[in-house]
Structures are given as C-alpha cells and as structure tokens.
Design a protein around this motif. Structure first.
Motif, short mmCIF file in Angstrom:
data_model
loop_
_atom_site.label_atom_id
_atom_site.label_comp_id
_atom_site.label_asym_id
_atom_site.label_seq_id
_atom_site.Cartn_x
_atom_site.Cartn_y
_atom_site.Cartn_z
N CYS A 101 0.93 -1.08 0.01
CA CYS A 101 0.10 0.06 0.06
C CYS A 101 0.96 1.49 0.12
O CYS A 101 0.29 2.51 -0.15
CB CYS A 101 -0.93 0.02 1.30
SG CYS A 101 -0.21 0.20 2.76
N CYS A 102 2.12 1.04 0.15
CA CYS A 102 3.04 2.46 0.38
C CYS A 102 3.87 2.59 -0.97
O CYS A 102 4.44 3.35 -0.83
CB CYS A 102 3.91 2.21 1.52
SG CYS A 102 3.15 1.89 3.23
N ARG A 103 3.55 1.89 -1.91
CA ARG A 103 4.35 1.94 -3.17
C ARG A 103 3.92 2.96 -3.92
O ARG A 103 3.33 2.63 -4.92
CB ARG A 103 4.27 0.66 -4.02
CG ARG A 103 4.71 -0.78 -3.10
CD ARG A 103 6.16 -0.94 -3.31
NE ARG A 103 6.85 -1.91 -2.72
CZ ARG A 103 7.00 -3.20 -2.88
NH1 ARG A 103 6.51 -3.45 -4.14
NH2 ARG A 103 7.29 -4.19 -2.05
N TYR A 104 4.51 4.13 -3.77
CA TYR A 104 4.09 5.51 -4.49
C TYR A 104 4.58 5.51 -5.80
O TYR A 104 4.05 6.13 -6.51
CB TYR A 104 4.58 6.57 -3.57
CG TYR A 104 5.95 6.46 -3.27
CD1 TYR A 104 7.04 6.99 -4.29
CD2 TYR A 104 6.30 5.94 -2.09
CE1 TYR A 104 8.45 7.30 -3.94
CE2 TYR A 104 7.65 5.85 -1.73
CZ TYR A 104 9.04 6.48 -2.57
OH TYR A 104 10.22 6.22 -2.30
N ARG A 105 5.75 4.53 -6.09
CA ARG A 105 6.22 4.66 -7.45
C ARG A 105 5.27 3.70 -8.54
O ARG A 105 5.37 3.80 -9.83
CB ARG A 105 7.60 3.93 -7.83
CG ARG A 105 8.85 5.00 -6.85
CD ARG A 105 9.85 4.12 -7.02
NE ARG A 105 10.81 4.91 -6.12
CZ ARG A 105 12.04 4.24 -5.70
NH1 ARG A 105 12.44 3.17 -6.14
NH2 ARG A 105 12.80 4.97 -4.96
N ASP A 106 4.26 3.05 -7.94
CA ASP A 106 3.49 2.04 -8.75
C ASP A 106 2.11 2.68 -9.19
O ASP A 106 1.21 2.88 -8.25
CB ASP A 106 3.28 0.93 -7.96
CG ASP A 106 2.37 -0.15 -8.56
OD1 ASP A 106 1.83 0.01 -9.86
OD2 ASP A 106 2.07 -1.12 -8.02
N GLU A 107 2.07 3.10 -10.17
CA GLU A 107 0.91 3.83 -10.68
C GLU A 107 -0.46 2.88 -10.63
O GLU A 107 -1.36 3.22 -10.62
CB GLU A 107 1.28 4.18 -12.42
CG GLU A 107 2.10 5.18 -12.57
CD GLU A 107 1.92 6.51 -11.77
OE1 GLU A 107 0.54 7.03 -11.77
OE2 GLU A 107 2.63 7.16 -11.28
N ASN A 108 -0.22 1.64 -10.56
CA ASN A 108 -1.58 0.72 -10.29
C ASN A 108 -1.73 0.69 -9.08
O ASN A 108 -2.61 -0.22 -8.66
CB ASN A 108 -1.02 -0.61 -10.89
CG ASN A 108 -0.87 -0.60 -12.65
OD1 ASN A 108 -1.73 0.06 -13.19
ND2 ASN A 108 -0.03 -1.27 -13.04
#
Length: 115
Positions: A101-108
């Motif tokens: 849930c913290c993956r800010y680089r993942d646009e998905n």
C-alpha cells in the motif's frame, strides 16, 4: 564564587536556547498513513525539533538545528526509510521493502489513486 557560577550558567543557558533553528518544507513521496508514520519516525533524531508530513500535499514541514543535522542528512534519513524526496531517491531495496500500500512509484497501486 556563587556570582561567577550564576553568570556562567546564565551565559551557557542563553547560548543553548539561542541556537539557530531552520524551518523548511520538503516534498516527500508517500501514499498512506503508514507512510506518514514512517516518514515522521525517520526524523525522530537529535537535531530535529519538529517534523510533520501531509499525505495530500506530500509536503514535510521540518524544523531543525543546523548545528546538529544538515538538510542533506534529513533527505538521506528519508531515503533510508524508503521514501523519495525532491533532492534524492530512495535505494531500490529500501523502496521494495515497503508494504504494497506504500508503493508510491507504482501507478497501479489503488491506494495512490486520488492523490
């Protein structure tokens, strides 16, 4: 002797309280409340007086003592926690260790939408 000691303590106390403070705002990438806690906790170190990250704006308000910690070190601490800043990028292994849930680089990332 008592007068000398009182004057000495007054001078030392005045110097401690008059140390220069710097207030700055840093853009820090993140997504959720877990990110907020991690970002703010990363700056729970000597020299940092105040640190608060806004989830909506991604702005981190920091008040610090430059004699104790540099702005570059602040960015480094945030990167070590897994978060990119306006000046530097977190190492990939630190970023990949973040919860999904913290993956800010993942646009998905569904948690990223709406920011």
């Amino acid at each position: 002797m008592k007068k000398f000691l009182a004057i000495f303590l007054l001078i030392i106390g005045n110097q401690v309280f008059s140390q220069k403070k710097v207030e700055t705002t840093i853009h820090v990438d993140g997504v959720c409340d877990m990110c907020k806690k991690r970002i703010e906790r990363a700056l729970d170190v000597p020299g940092i007086i105040f640190a608060e990250w806004d989830k909506k704006t991604h702005k981190l308000q920091v008040v610090y003592r430059p004699k104790k910690i540099s702005e570059d070190r602040i960015h480094q601490l945030l990167n070590e926690a897994g978060h990119d800043t306006e000046k530097s990028k977190a190492p990939d292994d630190r970023y990949e260790a973040l919860a999904e849930c913290c993956r800010y680089r993942d646009e998905n990332n569904p948690h990223k939408k709406g920011h």
